[in-house]
Enzyme design. Structure first.
Site, short mmCIF file in Angstrom:
data_model
loop_
_atom_site.label_atom_id
_atom_site.label_comp_id
_atom_site.label_asym_id
_atom_site.label_seq_id
_atom_site.Cartn_x
_atom_site.Cartn_y
_atom_site.Cartn_z
N ASP A 1 1.85 -14.67 26.27
CA ASP A 1 2.97 -13.78 26.62
C ASP A 1 4.09 -14.51 27.36
OD1 ASP A 1 1.37 -11.62 25.63
OD2 ASP A 1 0.27 -11.68 27.51
N GLY B 1 6.75 -15.56 25.97
CA GLY B 1 8.03 -15.35 25.27
C GLY B 1 8.18 -16.31 24.10
N LYS B 2 7.05 -16.68 23.49
CA LYS B 2 7.07 -17.64 22.37
C LYS B 2 7.82 -17.07 21.18
CE LYS B 2 2.54 -18.00 22.37
NZ LYS B 2 2.14 -17.37 23.62
N GLY C 1 0.51 -10.91 20.36
CA GLY C 1 1.57 -9.92 20.22
C GLY C 1 2.89 -10.60 20.50
N HIS C 2 3.74 -10.67 19.50
CA HIS C 2 5.03 -11.32 19.68
C HIS C 2 6.14 -10.29 19.52
CE1 HIS C 2 3.23 -15.46 18.44
NE2 HIS C 2 2.90 -15.09 19.66
N THR C 3 7.01 -10.21 20.53
CA THR C 3 8.13 -9.27 20.44
C THR C 3 9.40 -10.06 20.19
OG1 THR C 3 6.99 -7.89 22.04
CG2 THR C 3 9.30 -7.38 21.66
N GLN D 1 -1.31 -17.00 22.01
CA GLN D 1 -1.96 -17.11 23.33
C GLN D 1 -1.37 -18.28 24.13
OE1 GLN D 1 -4.52 -16.71 20.51
NE2 GLN D 1 -4.00 -14.58 20.74
P1 IMP Z 1 -9.74 -11.96 22.59
O1 IMP Z 1 -8.82 -13.02 22.12
O2 IMP Z 1 -9.39 -10.58 22.08
O3 IMP Z 1 -11.17 -12.30 22.38
O4 IMP Z 1 -9.57 -11.82 24.19
C1 IMP Z 1 -9.96 -12.85 25.08
C2 IMP Z 1 -8.99 -12.96 26.25
O5 IMP Z 1 -7.74 -13.44 25.77
C3 IMP Z 1 -8.68 -11.64 26.95
O6 IMP Z 1 -8.47 -11.89 28.33
C4 IMP Z 1 -7.38 -11.20 26.32
O7 IMP Z 1 -6.63 -10.33 27.15
C5 IMP Z 1 -6.69 -12.54 26.14
N1 IMP Z 1 -5.69 -12.57 25.08
C6 IMP Z 1 -5.90 -12.65 23.75
N2 IMP Z 1 -4.74 -12.70 23.09
C7 IMP Z 1 -3.77 -12.67 24.01
C8 IMP Z 1 -2.32 -12.75 23.93
O8 IMP Z 1 -1.71 -12.86 22.87
N3 IMP Z 1 -1.66 -12.69 25.13
C9 IMP Z 1 -2.31 -12.61 26.32
N4 IMP Z 1 -3.64 -12.55 26.43
C10 IMP Z 1 -4.36 -12.58 25.28
#
Ligand code: IMP
Length: 420
Positions: A13, A15-16, A40-42, A221
């Site tokens: 998150d 801001g990529k 999630g990319h906005t 991520q």
């Molecule tokens: P998973 O990837 O759904 O298995 O989640 C594992 C951890 O990564 C959790 O703490 C999620 O909240 C975090 N996480 C997964 N994808 C994202 C992302 O795109 N942004 C922020 N945190 C993420």
């Protein structure tokens, strides 16, 4: 030719999406190499907001998006994302690696069940089936994108794996009965919808490199969620750092010409696990409110805190970051004082090495350097137009990391981006 790689240096998150969109002007392909629809990319273009979870951000600006073999794909989510973009008149140009793993219904059920089972020790996953899908990849029980194009192959694989999953359901007390025929039909149908996109994408990317085309790799991520170098076990299940990009698409590491680290001007984290600079006071609330820090995928409020340079340095060293894009600097507007963590006090000593164990991280106390705040940053095109205290903030980060900050983002729109 440029082969640029964009990496999140914190907990995601950062801001990529906006920076990828900005950098994708002269590129042929925008490529994802890890993760799935947990991301999630906005992206905001001309006041239009697009929220993407699995489709590479560059597709919004007409580029060809590639979902590499290192990703995991929920075909239902992907099909819906394609349809919703097409409804908004975006011509979705997409390619999917036949080696990317497919998220199955049992992965989603098991993700939820494991989290329930862990109770107060839960990871706080996005419950999208990401971890169980990657587990099946490593244990060689996975279903790959190519498999959903071949009914008999898929059937054979389901015959092998479904009885194992049904046994796991008993362990986790999941009542659901897996109907092999129904799953087969559903995924064969997804295969029909996605057939035109699925291919040997590594060959396409290798050819593009040989033809000296410009490519952009979009990380999802952030480093602190990397399965090896993040806050394990409070991490995701893929390799987020630069090394993961080579494996996740099938080109050699030597091909990357630039590795851009995205650093948010403060820290956020979704889910459980330690975060040394977390703020639970009104400054934390300011960051959350002004920065709209709520998850794109799960809408969960993000935990907020001061910028932690121990974290960012860990990322720069692991990924060989060559340039930094500093994002959301404007969110700090109006704060009287701003702090940056430049080391931890751990067992009575100062360290700038990120501990490997989360219990040790929880024992670290941040050591801060304090900066004067600034009122606002508005209509600014150059570094010298920035308030002096904002300049000091940027220069300190650059010096600490020994890496140039070449992009500063001061708002969500494309034109609120400064090249320095
Ligand atoms: P998973 O990837 O759904 O298995 O989640 C594992 C951890 O990564 C959790 O703490 C999620 O909240 C975090 N996480 C997964 N994808 C994202 C992302 O795109 N942004 C922020 N945190 C993420």
């Amino acid at each position: 030719m440029t082969v640029k790689l964009v990496i999140g240096t914190q907990w995601g998150d950062e801001g990529k999406g906006k920076i990828v969109d900005y950098l994708s002007k002269n590129v042929e392909y925008v490529i994802r190499f890890q993760g799935g629809n947990n991301a999630g990319h906005t992206i905001i273009v001309n006041k239009e907001e697009y929220k993407l979870h699995i489709i590479p951000s560059g597709v919004i600006s007409g580029k060809i998006g590639i979902i590499g073999n290192g990703c995991v794909i929920d075909p239902e989510i992907l099909s819906n994302e394609i349809k919703s973009l097409e409804k908004r008149d975006i011509d979705v140009k997409l390619l999917i690696s036949n080696r990317a793993h497919i998220i199955m219904p049992y992965h989603k059920l098991l993700d939820g069940a494991e989290e329930r089972y862990l109770a107060d020790q839960k990871i706080g996953t996005t419950k999208r089936g990401i971890g169980p899908c990657y587990s099946d990849k490593i244990s060689r029980n996975g279903i790959r994108a190519g498999d959903i194009l071949n009914t008999s192959r898929l059937q054979k694989k389901l015959e092998r794996v479904i009885p194992i999953k049904q046994k796991m359901f008993e362990v986790y007390k999941i009542d659901e009965k897996l109907d092999q025929k129904e799953i087969l039909n559903l995924y064969v149908n997804f295969g029909k919808q996605l057939k035109k996109y699925i291919s040997d994408t590594h060959i396409i990317i290798q050819n593009a490199v040989n033809q000296e085309k410009n490519l952009l790799f979009e990380g999802a991520q952030g480093t602190m969620l990397d399965v090896d170098y993040g806050t394990y076990p409070y991490a995701t299940s893929s390799h987020v750092i630069a090394g993961g990009a080579s494996i996740g698409v099938g080109i050699p590491p030597k091909n990357f010409t630039e590795i851009i680290g995205i650093v948010k001007a403060y820290t956020t984290r979704v889910g459980e696990g330690p975060m040394t600079t977390e703020l639970t006071d009104n400054v934390g609330q300011h960051l959350q409110r002004v920065g709209h820090e709520f998850g794109t995928t799960t809408s969960r409020p993000r935990r907020c805190g001061w910028l932690d340079l121990v974290v960012v340095k860990h990322s720069c060293d692991l990924s060989g970051i060559t340039k930094i894009a500093l994002t959301k600097l404007d969110v700090l507007n109006g704060l009287k004082k701003i702090k940056i963590c430049m080391g931890y006090e751990f067992k009575g000593e100062m360290t700038d090495i990120y501990p490997y164990d989360v219990d040790d991280v929880a024992d670290c106390k941040p050591i801060y350097k304090e900066f004067k705040g600034w009122d606002k940053i508005e209509n600014i095109d150059s570094f010298s137009d920035l308030p002096k205290s904002a300049q000091d903030y940027i220069l300190f980060i650059q010096e600490y990391l020994k890496t140039p900050i070449s992009i500063v983002s001061v708002g969500p729109e494309r034109n609120e981006t400064m090249i320095i």
